[in-house]
Design a protein around this motif. Structure first.
Motif, PDB file in Angstrom:
ATOM      1  N   ILE A 203     -11.104  22.373   4.672  1.00 57.91           N
ATOM      2  CA  ILE A 203     -10.546  22.129   6.012  1.00 57.91           C
ATOM      3  C   ILE A 203     -10.497  20.631   6.298  1.00 57.91           C
ATOM      4  CG2 ILE A 203     -10.985  22.376   8.498  1.00 57.91           C
ATOM      5  CD1 ILE A 203      -9.857  24.914   7.269  1.00 57.91           C
ATOM      6  N   ARG A 204     -11.578  19.951   6.011  1.00 53.13           N
ATOM      7  CA  ARG A 204     -11.644  18.499   6.281  1.00 53.13           C
ATOM      8  C   ARG A 204     -10.650  17.735   5.406  1.00 53.13           C
ATOM      9  NH1 ARG A 204     -15.956  17.243   9.571  1.00 53.13           N
ATOM     10  NH2 ARG A 204     -17.532  18.882   9.814  1.00 53.13           N
ATOM     11  N   GLU A 205     -10.492  18.159   4.161  1.00 53.90           N
ATOM     12  CA  GLU A 205      -9.515  17.507   3.278  1.00 53.90           C
ATOM     13  C   GLU A 205      -8.097  17.719   3.783  1.00 53.90           C
ATOM     14  OE1 GLU A 205     -10.377  19.227  -0.490  1.00 53.90           O
ATOM     15  OE2 GLU A 205     -12.098  17.912  -0.906  1.00 53.90           O
ATOM     16  N   HIS A 206      -7.827  18.913   4.296  1.00 55.11           N
ATOM     17  CA  HIS A 206      -6.504  19.204   4.862  1.00 55.11           C
ATOM     18  C   HIS A 206      -6.242  18.332   6.086  1.00 55.11           C
ATOM     19  CE1 HIS A 206      -2.976  21.480   6.141  1.00 55.11           C
ATOM     20  NE2 HIS A 206      -3.515  21.565   7.345  1.00 55.11           N
ATOM     21  N   ILE A 207      -7.264  18.154   6.923  1.00 57.54           N
ATOM     22  CA  ILE A 207      -7.124  17.304   8.107  1.00 57.54           C
ATOM     23  C   ILE A 207      -6.878  15.851   7.684  1.00 57.54           C
ATOM     24  CG2 ILE A 207      -8.401  16.295  10.049  1.00 57.54           C
ATOM     25  CD1 ILE A 207      -9.677  19.076  10.458  1.00 57.54           C
ATOM     26  N   ASP A 208      -7.616  15.381   6.691  1.00 58.37           N
ATOM     27  CA  ASP A 208      -7.415  14.009   6.197  1.00 58.37           C
ATOM     28  C   ASP A 208      -5.983  13.810   5.700  1.00 58.37           C
ATOM     29  OD1 ASP A 208      -9.970  13.212   6.762  1.00 58.37           O
ATOM     30  OD2 ASP A 208     -10.753  13.550   4.739  1.00 58.37           O
ATOM     31  N   THR A 209      -5.483  14.802   4.964  1.00 55.04           N
ATOM     32  CA  THR A 209      -4.107  14.723   4.463  1.00 55.04           C
ATOM     33  C   THR A 209      -3.114  14.690   5.617  1.00 55.04           C
ATOM     34  OG1 THR A 209      -4.732  15.932   2.448  1.00 55.04           O
ATOM     35  CG2 THR A 209      -2.389  15.873   3.017  1.00 55.04           C
ATOM     36  N   GLN A 210      -3.371  15.514   6.631  1.00 53.00           N
ATOM     37  CA  GLN A 210      -2.497  15.562   7.803  1.00 53.00           C
ATOM     38  C   GLN A 210      -2.468  14.218   8.530  1.00 53.00           C
ATOM     39  OE1 GLN A 210      -3.495  18.796  10.437  1.00 53.00           O
ATOM     40  NE2 GLN A 210      -2.066  18.161  12.029  1.00 53.00           N
ATOM     41  N   VAL A 211      -3.642  13.623   8.691  1.00 52.83           N
ATOM     42  CA  VAL A 211      -3.729  12.338   9.395  1.00 52.83           C
ATOM     43  C   VAL A 211      -3.124  11.220   8.543  1.00 52.83           C
ATOM     44  CG1 VAL A 211      -5.321  10.599  10.325  1.00 52.83           C
ATOM     45  CG2 VAL A 211      -5.716  13.030  10.792  1.00 52.83           C
TER      46      VAL A 211
END
Length: 260
Positions: free
Chosen positions: A164-172
């Motif tokens: 989840i955190r990696e997906h958020i980092d990619t999104q940002v």
């Protein structure tokens, strides 16, 4: 340390006597170490059963909520069963749903080698854990099964959270924000949005955002512009209100002006 919250869901065949006994035994002994089927949002869900629409819907429901799901078909996935399902349109529909449930779950815990071999056709080995059925063998105590399940749950939860955190980092990263502090704040806001999607915004996560709003130096106008572009303005306003009530955040540290 707070106990793990586990939701157990089972749909076994009415004529099956071994599988329900295994599930009830697991639930009973897990409840000595964790909170099982409490009203609170679960940390993880373990779904038992195969070839059942209720099972398919349970896996899909919690996967859509982004709550980690462990799935155990309880020996129902065999080559002969899969072959039989291919003989009718209804069976083919069930086979598609069964395959989808296995693929949507974070992990599959199997209790037979045959099931492991079938699962390998649909998912990677790293998503499969084979355990022994402590109900039908005296050489594998229930205490060992429970310890291995709890350890596996912890691993699944940690892996899920990291994803989840990696997906958020990619999104940002895709937003091309130059201000590192705004990037940090946005990551924390998106994680809180994920928690809201699951059902509960946790106080430590909210407190962490509140503390960073106080400590970080950033351009508030650019922050508001970024949040508006990400369509998070309303959500951040809601967070500010919660931080005011629950974390003691004062208006001077709220980047989005309060409505009079």
């Amino acid at each position: 340390m707070e106990k793990m919250k586990i939701k157990i869901i089972t749909h076994c065949h009415p004529k099956d006597t071994v599988a329900p006994l295994l599930v009830s035994t697991i639930s009973h002994h897990l409840s000595e170490k964790a909170m099982v089927n409490a009203e609170e949002e679960p940390d993880i869900v373990h779904v038992f059963g195969a070839w059942n629409n209720h099972t398919f819907k349970a896996v899909t429901h919690y996967a859509n909520l982004k709550i980690p799901v462990v799935y155990s078909p309880l020996g129902g996935i065999t080559p002969w069963m899969v072959k039989a399902k291919r003989n009718t349109l209804h069976g083919l529909a069930q086979l598609r749903s069964q395959r989808a449930a296995i693929m949507r779950a974070n992990s599959l815990v199997a209790f037979s080698k045959t099931e492991v071999q079938m699962a390998r056709k649909w998912i990677d080995d790293q998503k499969i854990l084979e355990l022994r059925n402590a109900v039908i063998t005296n050489k594998y105590p229930i205490s060992t099964l429970i310890a291995e399940l709890l350890r596996h749950y912890e691993q699944v939860i940690a892996t899920h959270d990291r994803t989840i955190r990696e997906h958020i980092d990619t999104q940002v990263n895709g937003m091309h924000i130059e201000d590192d502090n705004i990037r940090t704040l946005l990551c924390k806001i998106l994680y809180l949005q994920y928690e809201q999607h699951r059902g509960t915004i946790h106080h430590p996560t909210l407190q962490d955002l509140s503390q960073h709003l106080i400590e970080l130096d950033f351009d508030e106008d650019l922050f508001v512009q970024t949040v508006r572009h990400a369509k998070l303005l309303k959500f951040v306003s809601i967070l500010q209100d919660k931080m005011s009530k629950e974390c003691g955040l004062t208006e001077g540290f709220m980047p989005i002006p309060l409505k009079s």
